[in-house]
Design an enzyme around this catalytic site. Structure first.
Site, mmCIF file in Angstrom:
data_model
loop_
_atom_site.group_PDB
_atom_site.id
_atom_site.type_symbol
_atom_site.label_atom_id
_atom_site.label_comp_id
_atom_site.label_asym_id
_atom_site.label_seq_id
_atom_site.Cartn_x
_atom_site.Cartn_y
_atom_site.Cartn_z
ATOM 1 N N GLY A 135 33.936 53.551 64.492
ATOM 2 C CA GLY A 135 33.598 53.399 65.908
ATOM 3 C C GLY A 135 32.950 52.053 66.135
ATOM 4 O O GLY A 135 32.499 51.410 65.182
ATOM 5 N N CYS B 104 33.615 54.270 57.654
ATOM 6 C CA CYS B 104 33.033 53.138 58.381
ATOM 7 C C CYS B 104 31.830 53.591 59.224
ATOM 8 O O CYS B 104 30.816 53.989 58.665
ATOM 9 C CB CYS B 104 34.115 52.453 59.211
ATOM 10 S SG CYS B 104 33.591 50.817 59.730
ATOM 11 N N TYR B 105 31.941 53.586 60.551
ATOM 12 C CA TYR B 105 30.816 54.072 61.364
ATOM 13 C C TYR B 105 30.452 55.496 60.932
ATOM 14 O O TYR B 105 29.279 55.870 60.902
ATOM 15 C CB TYR B 105 31.190 54.066 62.855
ATOM 16 C CG TYR B 105 30.070 54.544 63.759
ATOM 17 C CD1 TYR B 105 29.060 53.677 64.146
ATOM 18 C CD2 TYR B 105 30.019 55.869 64.195
ATOM 19 C CE1 TYR B 105 28.021 54.109 64.955
ATOM 20 C CE2 TYR B 105 28.988 56.313 65.012
ATOM 21 C CZ TYR B 105 27.989 55.429 65.384
ATOM 22 O OH TYR B 105 26.957 55.856 66.183
ATOM 23 N N HIS C 280 38.392 51.297 55.566
ATOM 24 C CA HIS C 280 39.350 52.137 56.297
ATOM 25 C C HIS C 280 40.530 52.534 55.401
ATOM 26 O O HIS C 280 41.504 51.784 55.314
ATOM 27 C CB HIS C 280 39.871 51.388 57.525
ATOM 28 C CG HIS C 280 38.830 51.207 58.586
ATOM 29 N ND1 HIS C 280 38.571 52.170 59.523
ATOM 30 C CD2 HIS C 280 37.972 50.193 58.822
ATOM 31 C CE1 HIS C 280 37.602 51.751 60.321
ATOM 32 N NE2 HIS C 280 37.210 50.558 59.916
ATOM 33 N N GLU D 234 42.716 54.633 56.044
ATOM 34 C CA GLU D 234 43.880 54.992 56.877
ATOM 35 C C GLU D 234 44.801 53.806 57.163
ATOM 36 O O GLU D 234 45.947 53.980 57.573
ATOM 37 C CB GLU D 234 43.409 55.622 58.196
ATOM 38 C CG GLU D 234 42.698 54.697 59.177
ATOM 39 C CD GLU D 234 41.197 54.528 58.907
ATOM 40 O OE1 GLU D 234 40.759 54.812 57.773
ATOM 41 O OE2 GLU D 234 40.474 54.096 59.826
ATOM 42 N N GLY E 285 66.751 63.010 78.922
ATOM 43 C CA GLY E 285 67.560 62.480 77.832
ATOM 44 C C GLY E 285 66.722 61.666 76.857
ATOM 45 O O GLY E 285 67.193 61.238 75.822
ATOM 46 N N ASP F 184 61.366 63.169 73.982
ATOM 47 C CA ASP F 184 60.474 64.313 74.193
ATOM 48 C C ASP F 184 61.144 65.428 74.994
ATOM 49 O O ASP F 184 61.128 66.591 74.582
ATOM 50 C CB ASP F 184 59.183 63.861 74.893
ATOM 51 C CG ASP F 184 58.464 62.782 74.103
ATOM 52 O OD1 ASP F 184 58.720 62.674 72.889
ATOM 53 O OD2 ASP F 184 57.661 62.040 74.689
ATOM 54 N N LYS G 138 54.441 61.551 68.011
ATOM 55 C CA LYS G 138 55.834 61.150 68.277
ATOM 56 C C LYS G 138 56.741 61.321 67.050
ATOM 57 O O LYS G 138 57.849 61.839 67.162
ATOM 58 C CB LYS G 138 55.857 59.692 68.742
ATOM 59 C CG LYS G 138 57.163 59.274 69.343
ATOM 60 C CD LYS G 138 57.206 59.663 70.790
ATOM 61 C CE LYS G 138 58.478 59.240 71.465
ATOM 62 N NZ LYS G 138 58.444 59.577 72.902
#
Ligand code: XMP
Length: 505
Positions: free
Chosen positions: A51, A78-79, A164, A166, A219, A222, A361
Site C-alpha cells: 500500500g 511490503c506495507y 513483491h 507477485e 458477442g 464476457d 478475465k
C-alpha cells in the site's frame, strides 16, 4: 480459500490472480472488513497486500491485532509486512536509502523458501523498513539495504516479505506464494473452471427454476461466456438479444449468430443497421456518436424485450475486477459495471444474475473454453461498444464502414499470420477523414489515409504502442492499398497512452 486483504497497493489484483493461478480460490477484501470476513469464512490463509502509506502516519490503514490470533496463517507483503511488524510492537522507520526495482535477496531457512535458491532477484518498492523484529519473530532474509527483508513467527504461522513476490521480476516470487499457500496454509488446489462450470450451472438451475432469463449478447467475451453458461443450465428459458448495430467488424455479426443460433436458447439477432446509420447521419462529434449509439441500443433492446412475456431475471457479464472494492476507497463505493448502461431501468424484471462476478478475465476465457465456446470468441480482443463508429473519423457512412472493415480485416489477418496476435492486446485500423494525393498505375488518386493502431497493455488505462516488425507492417500496408478501394496511404500510430488514447475518437 485465501483472503487477500487490500491496503491500496497497485498489485493487489495481481496477488489474487497469482493465487487463482495456483488453482486456489481467493477473494479480495478492503482492510476495514478483513477481520469480520476472516471470522465469517475462516480462510486457510490471509495475505496482506502492499500500500502507498507509512504505518506511522496518522490516517494510515490499520488492522485489528485480533487477526493475528485467529490461528490462520498470515503473509504480509511490503506495507503488509510493515503493518504486521508495527501492530505486533516492532519498530518501522523511514529508510535512509529507498529501495526500488530489482534487488539481490539472500534467503535463510523457512518453509516459505522451499526449493528456492539462496540468492535471487526480487522486486523492491519501499521507503520504510522494519527496524526491529516483533517478539517471537526471526529474520529469514536480507538485502544490502534492508537487513530484515523477510521474517517469520513459525509458531504462530506469521510470515512477511518486504518485496513483491507477485511481480514477475521477483525470480522465485510465484514459488514463494505457492509455498505459503500449500506448505504453510495446507490449502488444496481445487479451484478449476471445470468445477466452477458445474457448480455455476447447478446454482443457476436452482435459482431460476422455470423462470425466464434475458441477456443482451454483444458477442464480446464476457457476454458470450454468460450466454453459453446460462444456456447450458436452462436452455430455451434463456433469451439472448443480439443487437446488430451494423458497426461490427467484418463477418463479426455472422460469427456471433453462428456460435449461438443452434445452442438451445432463444437467440434473437436484431438487424438494426439502418436505424443506427440514420441516427448517426451527419454526426461528427465522438461523444455524440457514443451517446446516440448507447441510447439507440437501449431503445432497440427494449422493443425486443417487450415482445417476451414476463422476464424474471436479467443476466449481465459483470466480472470480478468490476466489483472489487479498494482498501483505500473509504466511501466503499463499489464500481457497478453495466455492460449496457442503464438497461435495468427499461426492462421489467425481478433480479439481476451475474454468474461471472467472481472471475478474473483470464478465468472467464478458461471457462469459455471449458464450455466449448469457439476460440475466436474466447480470444477476442476488446471491442468498444460503439464499434466502428469511433474508428471512422468524422461522419459515418456505410461506404466508409465497408472500407474500414476490409482494411481492418487484412491488418488483423497479417498480425495473426505473423504469429504475434497473442502478444498484442488490441490492434485495429481507423479510417481518417483525410484524403491525400497518390499515384496508382498511371493515374492520380485522391483517397483516404488509413491509420493502423496496435498496443500492448495490461489494464487499458495506460498502453504502449506495439513494436510490430516492419515486414508485417509492410505486408499489411501493401495488401490494403492493393485490395481495398479508396485507400492510398497508410500510417502507423506510434503514440502511447497517455498522452494519446487507444481509440482515435
Ligand atoms: P481509450 O480509447 O479510452 O480505450 O484509451 C480504452 C479501452 O476502452 C475501449 N473503449 C470503449 N469501450 N465503449 C466501450 O465499451 C466506449 O465508448 C469505449 N471507448 C473506448 C477501447 O477499445 C480500449 O479497449
Amino acid at each position: 480459500m485465501i483472503l487477500v486483504v487490500d491496503f491500496g497497493g497497485q498489485y493487489n489484483q495481481l496477488i489474487a490472480r497469482r493465487v487463482r493461478d495456483l488453482n486456489v480460490y481467493c477473494e479480495v477484501v478492503p482492510y476495514q472488513k478483513a477481520l469480520a470476513k476472516a471470522k465469517e469464512i475462516n480462510p486457510k490463509g490471509i495475505i496482506f497486500t502492499g500500500g502507498p502509506n507509512s504505518v506511522y502516519e496518522e490516517n494510515a490503514p490499520k488492522i485489528e491485532k485480533e487477526i493475528f490470533e485467529l490461528g490462520i496463517p498470515v503473509l504480509g507483503l511490503c506495507y503488509g509486512m510493515q503493518l504486521m511488524a508495527a501492530s505486533l510492537g516492532a519498530e518501522v522507520k523511514k529508510s535512509d536509502q529507498r529501495e526500488f526495482g530489482k534487488t539481490n535477496f539472500t534467503r535463510e531457512e523457512s518453509s516459505l523458501f522451499k526449493n528456492i535458491a539462496e540468492n535471487s532477484t526480487v522486486w523492491m518498492s519501499h521507503i520504510d523498513k522494519v527496524e526491529s523484529l516483533p517478539q517471537g519473530f526471526e529474520k529469514i532474509g536480507y538485502t544490502d539495504n534492508c537487513p530484515i527483508a523477510a521474517m517469520q513467527n513459525k509458531e504462530k504461522n506469521l510470515y512477511a516479505l518486504q518485496f513483491h513476490p507477485e511481480v514477475n521480476h521477483s525470480e522465485y516470487g510465484k514459488e514463494m506464494l505457492k509455498n505459503f499457500v500449500f506448505e504453510i496454509c495446507k490449502q488444496e488446489a481445487d479451484w478449476t473452471m471445470k468445477n466452477y462450470a458445474q457448480t455455476a450451472i447447478k446454482e443457476i438451475q436452482e435459482k431460476v427454476q422455470d423462470g425466464k432469463v434475458l441477456l443482451a449478447l454483444s458477442g464480446g467475451v464476457d457476454s458470450s461466456v454468460v450466454a453459453k453458461l446460462i444456456s447450458k443450465a436452462i436452455g430455451k428459458n434463456l433469451t439472448c438479444i443480439f443487437v446488430d448495430h451494423g458497426l461490427m467488424r467484418k463477418n463479426e455479426g455472422d460469427e456471433v449468430e453462428a456460435a449461438f443460433k443452434d445452442s438451445g436458447m432463444n437467440f434473437i439477432r436484431v438487424d438494426a443497421e439502418k436505424r443506427f446509420l440514420e441516427k448517426l447521419e451527419n454526426v461528427t462529434d465522438p461523444e455524440r456518436k457514443r451517446k446516440i449509439i448507447g441510447e439507440e441500443f437501449i431503445r432497440v433492446f427494449e422493443e425486443e424485450a417487450k415482445k417476451i412475456k414476463s422476464v424474471d431475471y436479467l443476466a449481465q457479464g459483470t466480472i470480478y475486477p468490476d466489483i472489487i472494492e479498494s482498501g483505500l476507497g473509504d466511501s466503499a463505493v463499489i464500481k457497478s459495471h453495466h455492460n449496457v448502461g442503464g438497461l435495468p431501468d427499461y426492462v421489467d424484471f425481478k433480479e439481476i444474475i451475474e454468474p461471472l462476478r467472481m472471475l478474473f478475465k483470464d478465468e472467464v476465457r478458461q471457462l469459455g473454453r471449458e464450455l466449448g465456446l469457439a476460440d475466436y470468441l474466447v480470444d477476442r480482443q476488446p471491442f468498444p461498444g460503439p464499434g466502428l463508429a469511433i474508428r471512422v473519423m468524422g461522419e459515418i457512412t456505410k461506404e466508409k464502414l465497408d472500407i474500414l472493415r476490409d482494411a481492418d480485416y487484412i491488418f488483423r489477418e497479417e498480425i495473426a499470420k505473423a504469429g504475434i496476435d497473442k502478444d498484442i492486446n488490441q490492434y485495429f485500423a481507423v479510417l481518417t477523414n483525410n484524403r491525400t494525393v497518390g499515384v496508382m498505375g498511371d493515374f492520380r488518386t485522391y483517397d483516404y489515409t488509413l491509420g493502423l493502431r496496435a498496443v500492448k497493455t495490461t489494464d487499458f488505462m495506460t498502453a504502449d504502442w506495439a513494436r510490430i516488425p516492419y515486414e508485417v507492417l509492410d505486408k499489411a500496408s501493401t495488401r490494403i492499398v492493393n485490395e481495398v478501394d479508396h485507400i492510398n496511404r497508410i500510417v502507423y500510430d506510434i503514440t502511447s497512452k497517455p498522452p494519446a488514447t487507444i481509440e482515435w475518437e
